[in-house]
Motif scaffolding. Structure first.
Motif, PDB file in Angstrom:
ATOM      1  N   SER B  30       0.812  -1.203   0.000  1.00 48.08           N
ATOM      2  CA  SER B  30       0.000   0.000   0.000  1.00 48.08           C
ATOM      3  C   SER B  30       0.855   1.267   0.000  1.00 48.08           C
ATOM      4  CB  SER B  30      -0.939  -0.019   1.219  1.00 48.08           C
ATOM      5  OG  SER B  30      -0.732   1.106   2.030  1.00 48.08           O
ATOM      6  N   GLU B  31       0.476   2.145  -0.876  1.00 50.62           N
ATOM      7  CA  GLU B  31       1.174   3.419  -1.046  1.00 50.62           C
ATOM      8  C   GLU B  31       1.214   4.187   0.263  1.00 50.62           C
ATOM      9  OE1 GLU B  31       2.901   6.851  -2.435  1.00 50.62           O
ATOM     10  OE2 GLU B  31       2.888   4.817  -3.220  1.00 50.62           O
ATOM     11  N   ARG B  32       0.093   4.086   1.006  1.00 45.06           N
ATOM     12  CA  ARG B  32      -0.055   4.813   2.240  1.00 45.06           C
ATOM     13  C   ARG B  32       1.000   4.416   3.268  1.00 45.06           C
ATOM     14  NH1 ARG B  32      -6.127   5.655   3.874  1.00 45.06           N
ATOM     15  NH2 ARG B  32      -6.038   7.571   2.710  1.00 45.06           N
ATOM     16  N   TRP B  33       1.120   3.091   3.499  1.00 47.75           N
ATOM     17  CA  TRP B  33       2.088   2.623   4.480  1.00 47.75           C
ATOM     18  C   TRP B  33       3.516   2.879   4.025  1.00 47.75           C
ATOM     19  CZ3 TRP B  33       1.107   1.936   9.274  1.00 47.75           C
ATOM     20  CH2 TRP B  33      -0.180   1.574   9.670  1.00 47.75           C
ATOM     21  N   HIS B  39       9.444   7.920   6.751  1.00 47.41           N
ATOM     22  CA  HIS B  39      10.033   8.591   7.905  1.00 47.41           C
ATOM     23  C   HIS B  39      10.958   7.615   8.618  1.00 47.41           C
ATOM     24  CE1 HIS B  39       8.120  12.512   8.585  1.00 47.41           C
ATOM     25  NE2 HIS B  39       7.310  12.043   7.677  1.00 47.41           N
ATOM     26  N   PRO B  40      12.242   7.949   8.714  1.00 49.87           N
ATOM     27  CA  PRO B  40      13.162   6.980   9.327  1.00 49.87           C
ATOM     28  C   PRO B  40      12.814   6.678  10.779  1.00 49.87           C
ATOM     29  CG  PRO B  40      14.242   9.108   8.936  1.00 49.87           C
ATOM     30  CD  PRO B  40      12.918   9.166   8.263  1.00 49.87           C
ATOM     31  N   THR B  41      12.199   7.634  11.469  1.00 47.65           N
ATOM     32  CA  THR B  41      11.929   7.413  12.883  1.00 47.65           C
ATOM     33  C   THR B  41      10.602   6.708  13.128  1.00 47.65           C
ATOM     34  OG1 THR B  41      11.042   9.635  12.916  1.00 47.65           O
ATOM     35  CG2 THR B  41      13.276   9.350  13.734  1.00 47.65           C
ATOM     36  N   ALA B  42       9.743   6.662  12.106  1.00 46.88           N
ATOM     37  CA  ALA B  42       8.400   6.109  12.317  1.00 46.88           C
ATOM     38  C   ALA B  42       8.461   4.653  12.766  1.00 46.88           C
ATOM     39  CB  ALA B  42       7.577   6.252  11.046  1.00 46.88           C
ATOM     40  N   ALA B  43       9.355   3.869  12.130  1.00 49.21           N
ATOM     41  CA  ALA B  43       9.449   2.456  12.499  1.00 49.21           C
ATOM     42  C   ALA B  43       9.902   2.305  13.954  1.00 49.21           C
ATOM     43  CB  ALA B  43      10.428   1.743  11.569  1.00 49.21           C
ATOM     44  N   TRP B  44      10.868   3.126  14.357  1.00 50.70           N
ATOM     45  CA  TRP B  44      11.314   3.097  15.751  1.00 50.70           C
ATOM     46  C   TRP B  44      10.177   3.467  16.686  1.00 50.70           C
ATOM     47  CZ3 TRP B  44      15.368   0.910  17.818  1.00 50.70           C
ATOM     48  CH2 TRP B  44      16.477   0.640  17.008  1.00 50.70           C
ATOM     49  N   GLY B  45       9.428   4.458  16.316  1.00 49.69           N
ATOM     50  CA  GLY B  45       8.284   4.878  17.139  1.00 49.69           C
ATOM     51  C   GLY B  45       7.304   3.747  17.339  1.00 49.69           C
ATOM     52  N   VAL B  46       6.937   3.100  16.249  1.00 48.40           N
ATOM     53  CA  VAL B  46       5.993   1.978  16.332  1.00 48.40           C
ATOM     54  C   VAL B  46       6.586   0.878  17.207  1.00 48.40           C
ATOM     55  CG1 VAL B  46       4.844   0.156  15.030  1.00 48.40           C
ATOM     56  CG2 VAL B  46       4.899   2.469  14.125  1.00 48.40           C
ATOM     57  N   ILE B 227      -6.731  11.459  13.465  1.00 42.00           N
ATOM     58  CA  ILE B 227      -5.794  10.413  13.884  1.00 42.00           C
ATOM     59  C   ILE B 227      -4.472  11.029  14.325  1.00 42.00           C
ATOM     60  CG2 ILE B 227      -4.406   8.492  13.024  1.00 42.00           C
ATOM     61  CD1 ILE B 227      -6.837   7.727  11.295  1.00 42.00           C
ATOM     62  N   VAL B 228      -4.002  12.016  13.561  1.00 39.10           N
ATOM     63  CA  VAL B 228      -2.741  12.665  13.926  1.00 39.10           C
ATOM     64  C   VAL B 228      -2.881  13.358  15.280  1.00 39.10           C
ATOM     65  CG1 VAL B 228      -1.112  14.462  13.302  1.00 39.10           C
ATOM     66  CG2 VAL B 228      -1.978  12.922  11.549  1.00 39.10           C
ATOM     67  N   SER B 229      -3.990  14.053  15.470  1.00 34.66           N
ATOM     68  CA  SER B 229      -4.131  14.768  16.738  1.00 34.66           C
ATOM     69  C   SER B 229      -4.325  13.786  17.887  1.00 34.66           C
ATOM     70  CB  SER B 229      -5.267  15.797  16.670  1.00 34.66           C
ATOM     71  OG  SER B 229      -6.483  15.235  17.065  1.00 34.66           O
ATOM     72  N   ALA B 230      -4.885  12.607  17.610  1.00 33.12           N
ATOM     73  CA  ALA B 230      -5.008  11.589  18.662  1.00 33.12           C
ATOM     74  C   ALA B 230      -3.636  11.105  19.098  1.00 33.12           C
ATOM     75  CB  ALA B 230      -5.857  10.425  18.156  1.00 33.12           C
ATOM     76  N   ALA B 231      -2.760  10.856  18.100  1.00 39.02           N
ATOM     77  CA  ALA B 231      -1.420  10.364  18.427  1.00 39.02           C
ATOM     78  C   ALA B 231      -0.672  11.385  19.277  1.00 39.02           C
ATOM     79  CB  ALA B 231      -0.647  10.065  17.140  1.00 39.02           C
ATOM     80  N   ALA B 292       6.934  10.821  16.511  1.00 33.88           N
ATOM     81  CA  ALA B 292       7.455  10.222  15.274  1.00 33.88           C
ATOM     82  C   ALA B 292       6.334   9.543  14.502  1.00 33.88           C
ATOM     83  CB  ALA B 292       8.561   9.225  15.610  1.00 33.88           C
ATOM     84  N   VAL B 293       5.491   8.803  15.238  1.00 34.59           N
ATOM     85  CA  VAL B 293       4.381   8.114  14.584  1.00 34.59           C
ATOM     86  C   VAL B 293       3.407   9.124  13.990  1.00 34.59           C
ATOM     87  CG1 VAL B 293       2.367   6.659  15.012  1.00 34.59           C
ATOM     88  CG2 VAL B 293       4.585   6.021  15.954  1.00 34.59           C
ATOM     89  N   ALA B 294       3.127  10.199  14.733  1.00 32.21           N
ATOM     90  CA  ALA B 294       2.205  11.217  14.232  1.00 32.21           C
ATOM     91  C   ALA B 294       2.744  11.854  12.958  1.00 32.21           C
ATOM     92  CB  ALA B 294       1.970  12.287  15.297  1.00 32.21           C
ATOM     93  N   ASP B 295       4.053  12.112  12.923  1.00 32.90           N
ATOM     94  CA  ASP B 295       4.657  12.675  11.714  1.00 32.90           C
ATOM     95  C   ASP B 295       4.457  11.752  10.523  1.00 32.90           C
ATOM     96  OD1 ASP B 295       5.514  15.109  12.414  1.00 32.90           O
ATOM     97  OD2 ASP B 295       7.623  14.564  12.751  1.00 32.90           O
ATOM     98  N   GLY B 296       4.735  10.461  10.764  1.00 35.87           N
ATOM     99  CA  GLY B 296       4.560   9.486   9.689  1.00 35.87           C
ATOM    100  C   GLY B 296       3.115   9.421   9.233  1.00 35.87           C
ATOM    101  N   LEU B 297       2.186   9.412  10.206  1.00 34.58           N
ATOM    102  CA  LEU B 297       0.763   9.332   9.870  1.00 34.58           C
ATOM    103  C   LEU B 297       0.326  10.554   9.077  1.00 34.58           C
ATOM    104  CD1 LEU B 297      -0.849   7.964  13.145  1.00 34.58           C
ATOM    105  CD2 LEU B 297      -0.744   6.835  10.937  1.00 34.58           C
ATOM    106  N   ARG B 298       0.858  11.713   9.474  1.00 30.76           N
ATOM    107  CA  ARG B 298       0.463  12.939   8.785  1.00 30.76           C
ATOM    108  C   ARG B 298       0.788  12.825   7.293  1.00 30.76           C
ATOM    109  NH1 ARG B 298       0.673  17.557  12.001  1.00 30.76           N
ATOM    110  NH2 ARG B 298       2.525  16.673  12.947  1.00 30.76           N
TER     111      ARG B 298
END
Lengths: 331, 310
Positions: B30-33, B39-46, B227-231, B292-298
Motif C-alpha cells: 500500500s502506497e499509504r504505508w 520517515h526513518p523514525t516512524a518504524a522506531w516509534g511503532v 488520527i494525527v491529533s489523537a497520536a 514520530a508516529v504522528a509525523d509518519g501518519l500525517r
C-alpha cells in the motif's frame, strides 16, 4: 405513485425564484453593510412531464444555484417552486424527505460527487436503505452501463465517465421523476461526453424522466433539450423551444453564445461575436439591462442603460421569450 | 531479575520487532504505508510503543518484584542499579524497574483513554459546529475559546477538590474533557470544507439525516487530522498526568505511575538519580515515539499525496 398529471400541466414550476447571498457584516454586524450578491434574481419557468429544459449560462450566472434551491439544498430568499402541484418550499421535514425520492440531482464534478471512503455498492445502497426500497445495486449498475462487479470498487479506481455513471445510478436509485443534471458532462472528455449524454437520453425515454439540464454552452444542450433558457447575471434573458432558439436567437447574448459554438464544417463562414469584458459582479449588477455594458447590438441606446427589459414574447412565434428592448431588430 | 523475567523481556522485544516487521511487510502493498515508513523514525516509534504496550499488558511476567513491596527499608534503600535491581531501588526500597513496568499500565492507560475521550468529544463538537454553523457554531467555538484560555491545572484542581481520592475513571474523564478543545477546532475547520463537497449535497438530496451525513460522509473523510491529533494527544495527556501526579493530585501512591515515581524520587534526585531518571526517560520515550508516529501518519494520510486524484 401519484395519478398522472393532466396533459399540459407542468411537472415542475418555478415562480420568481430569488436567491441573494447576504454579504458578511464583519465583527458583530458592525461596519457598513455591503450589498447582497444577487445569484438568482427572479427566475420563472415550467417544465412539462417527460421533457427537458436546458438552462444555459456562463459561470456566475446563477444556473447552479437555481437547481440547488429547487431541491432545497440551499434555501431560497423568495419565490416558489411547485412539484406535482405541491409547494416545495412549504414542506415540513417529513414531507420533504418523501419529496427527496421524486427529485434528484446529478453533479458536475465526478471526482467530488462520490464519497472517496465508500465503495460504489455502499454509495448505491445508502439511498435504498434510507427510503426502504427493494432496488438492487447490480441492476442499477447495469442500467447505467456498468458491470455489477464495480460495486466492490472505490471511486478512485474509476475513470471520470464511470464515476459519472455511478452518480447517475445513485440519483436513479430512488426512482425519481425529476432530475437536475448540473453540468453532468462538462468535466468529462469529449469522447465520453457523448456516451453520457446518450445514456441520459436513453434513461429519460425509458423511465419517462423530466430533466432540468444545466450547461454552460449551447452545443451540449442542443441534443437533449426541448426548451432552452439562457441565463445572464441571475436572470433568464431568453427562453424558447430548442429548434427556435438555435434557428433564430433573439437576445444578443444568446447570439454571442451561439456564435461561439464550434462549427463542424470548416468551409462554413460565420461571423463570430466576441463579447468584450467579463460578466459583472452579481453584487453590483449594472442598472437597466444587465447585459448592456457588453452588448454588441447596433441599436443599443440610452434606454438599455436605464430601463430593465422585461422577459416578453417576441413575435412571430408564440412561446419565444426574450428580455431585450430590441429583440425584433436584426443584428 | 530472575531468568524467567529476562526471558519475558526478551520475548517482549522480539514481539515488538515482529510487529514492526509485520506492519512494514504490509507497506509493500500500500502506497499509504510506504509513505509512513519513509520517515526513518516512524518504524522506531511503532517499535518502542509496541514494546511498551506489550510490557504493560504482560507486567506480571516481566516485573521481577511486586511493585508496591518494600523489600528491605534499611538495607536496600536507594540501591543503585545492579543485575538484581535493573534500575535500582527507590527511597522505600521498592524495585524501580518493576514500578516502571506496572506504571506503564497506569500511565499508558490514562494517556490512551484520556486521548480517546478528548478526540471523541472534540470530533463530535467540531463536526456539529462545522455542519450546523450559525449560532451552534458560535456557541461551541466560544466554549472552545474559553476552554483554551482557562489553565487546565485549575480546572483539574477543582475536580480534585470534589473527590477525596480521585478514582481512575474520574481522572481519565477530567483529563479527557479538558483536552479536546484543539481537536474540536481542527475538526470544525475540516468539516466546514467537507460539508460543501458534492457527495455531502448528494446525501442530503437523497434524504439522509444530519446524523447519517455527519457519521457516514463527513467524519470518515476528516479522519486524517483526527488520527494525527489523537497520536499527539496521547503524549500530551501522558505529560499532564505526570504533572498532576507530581503535584500529588493524580494517581495516589502506592500505585505506581510514571508521574508519581518522579515525585517520589524528587527529594533524592542528587543522591539516587536513577529513581527519577528512569520514569522521566520512559515518559520522554513515549512522547517522542508518538511524535514520530504522528509525523509518519500525517504524511501517510495526507490526501494531497494520494495516488491518482482524490
Amino acid at each position: 405513485m401519484s395519478a398522472p398529471r393532466p396533459a399540459g400541466q407542468p411537472l415542475v414550476e418555478v415562480r420568481d425564484l430569488v436567491k441573494h447571498y447576504a454579504a458578511e457584516r464583519g465583527w458583530f454586524g458592525l461596519g457598513r453593510p455591503r450589498p447582497p450578491v444577487r445569484a438568482v434574481d427572479g427566475v420563472s419557468f415550467a417544465i412539462g412531464g417527460g421533457s427537458t429544459l436546458g438552462l444555459v449560462g456562463e459561470s456566475g450566472s446563477g444556473k447552479t444555484t437555481v437547481g440547488r434551491t429547487m431541491l432545497r439544498l440551499q434555501e431560497a430568499t423568495s419565490g416558489r417552486v411547485f412539484f406535482e402541484g405541491s409547494d416545495v418550499f412549504a414542506l415540513d421535514s417529513g414531507r420533504l424527505r418523501a419529496l427527496r425520492r421524486r427529485m434528484q440531482i446529478v453533479f458536475q464534478d465526478p471526482y467530488s460527487s462520490l464519497n472517496p471512503r465508500m465503495t460504489v455498492g455502499e454509495t448505491l445502497r445508502e439511498p435504498l436503505k434510507i427510503h426502504h426500497l427493494s432496488g438492487e445495486v447490480s441492476s442499477l449498475l447495469e442500467e447505467v452501463g456498468l458491470d455489477p462487479a464495480f460495486a466492490k470498487r472505490y471511486p478512485h479506481e474509476l475513470s471520470g465517465g464511470q464515476r459519472q455513471r455511478v452518480g447517475i445510478a445513485r440519483a436513479l436509485s430512488v426512482e425519481p421523476r425529476f432530475v437536475v443534471c448540473d453540468e453532468p458532462v462538462s468535466a468529462l472528455d469529449v469522447s465520453v461526453q457523448a456516451q453520457v449524454l446518450n445514456l441520459l437520453a436513453d434513461l429519460q425515454s425509458r423511465r419517462r424522466l423530466t430533466y432540468l439540464f444545466i450547461a454552460h454552452d449551447l452545443a451540449v444542450v442542443r441534443h437533449i433539450a426541448d426548451t432552452v433558457a439562457v441565463m445572464y447575471l441571475g436572470k433568464i434573458v431568453e427562453r424558447a423551444p430548442a429548434a427556435e432558439i438555435y434557428a433564430l436567437p433573439r437576445h444578443p447574448y444568446t447570439r454571442a453564445l451561439l456564435s461561439a459554438v464550434p462549427e463542424p464544417d470548416p468551409r462554413a463562414t460565420k461571423r463570430r461575436i466576441v463579447l468584450s469584458g467579463d460578466i459583472p459582479s452579481p453584487a453590483h449588477p449594472p442598472p437597466g439591462c444587465p447585459f448592456h455594458p457588453r452588448c454588441p447590438h447596433p441599436k443599443k441606446s440610452e434606454r438599455c442603460r436605464t430601463e430593465v427589459p422585461p422577459l416578453r414574447e417576441v413575435p412571430p412565434q408564440s412561446g419565444h421569450l426574450a428580455a431585450c428592448h430590441y429583440a425584433e431588430q436584426p443584428m | 531479575m530472575t531468568l524467567g523475567t529476562w526471558f519475558a523481556l526478551l520475548v517482549a522485544i522480539i514481539l515488538a520487532a515482529e510487529a514492526v516487521r509485520a506492519v512494514r511487510h504490509r507497506a509493500f502493498g500500500s502506497e499509504r504505508w510506504r509513505r509512513f515508513f519513509r520517515h526513518p523514525t516512524a518504524a522506531w516509534g511503532v517499535g518502542i510503543l509496541a514494546f511498551l504496550v506489550i510490557v504493560a499488558v504482560a507486567a506480571p511476567l516481566i516485573a521481577p518484584f511486586d511493585p508496591d513491596r518494600q523489600l528491605d527499608i534499611i538495607g536496600l534503600k536507594n540501591h543503585p542499579p545492579s543485575w538484581t535491581f535493573l534500575l535500582g531501588t527507590d527511597v522505600l526500597s521498592r524495585d524501580v524497574w518493576s514500578r516502571i513496568v506496572y506504571g506503564a499500565r497506569v500511565s499508558l492507560g490514562i494517556g490512551g483513554l484520556g486521548a480517546l475521550v478528548a478526540v471523541s468529544v472534540g470530533s463530535l463538537v467540531g463536526a456539529v459546529a462545522g455542519y450546523y454553523r450559525r449560532w451552534v457554531d458560535a456557541v461551541l467555538m466560544r466554549t472552545v475559546d474559553i476552554g483554551l484560555a482557562l489553565p487546565r491545572i485549575f480546572i483539574l484542581l477543582m475536580a480534585v477538590a470534589l473527590w477525596d481520592r480521585l478514582p481512575f475513571w474520574v481522572l481519565v474523564l477530567a483529563i479527557g474533557l479538558t483536552s479536546w478543545f484543539g481537536t474540536g477546532r481542527l475538526v470544525r475547520a475540516e468539516v466546514l470544507s467537507l460539508r460543501e463537497r458534492d457527495y455531502v449535497l448528494a446525501a442530503r438530496a437523497l434524504g439522509a439525516g444530519a446524523g447519517g451525513v455527519i457519521f457516514r460522509h463527513v467524519l470518515p473523510n476528516a479522519a486524517a487530522p483526527v488520527i494525527v491529533s489523537a497520536a499527539l494527544g496521547v503524549g500530551n495527556v501522558l505529560l499532564l498526568e505526570a504533572s498532576l501526579s507530581f503535584l500529588g493530585i493524580g494517581i495516589r501512591p502506592p500505585t505506581p505511575s510514571w508521574g508519581n515515581m518522579i515525585a517520589d524520587g524528587a527529594p533524592s534526585v542528587y543522591t539516587a538519580p536513577w529513581t527519577t531518571v528512569a520514569a522521566g526517560l520512559a515518559i520522554s520515550l513515549v512522547v517522542m515515539s508518538l511524535n514520530a508516529v504522528a509525523d509518519g501518519l500525517r504524511d501517510a494520510l495526507d490526501p494531497h499525496e494520494e495516488g491518482g486524484a482524490t
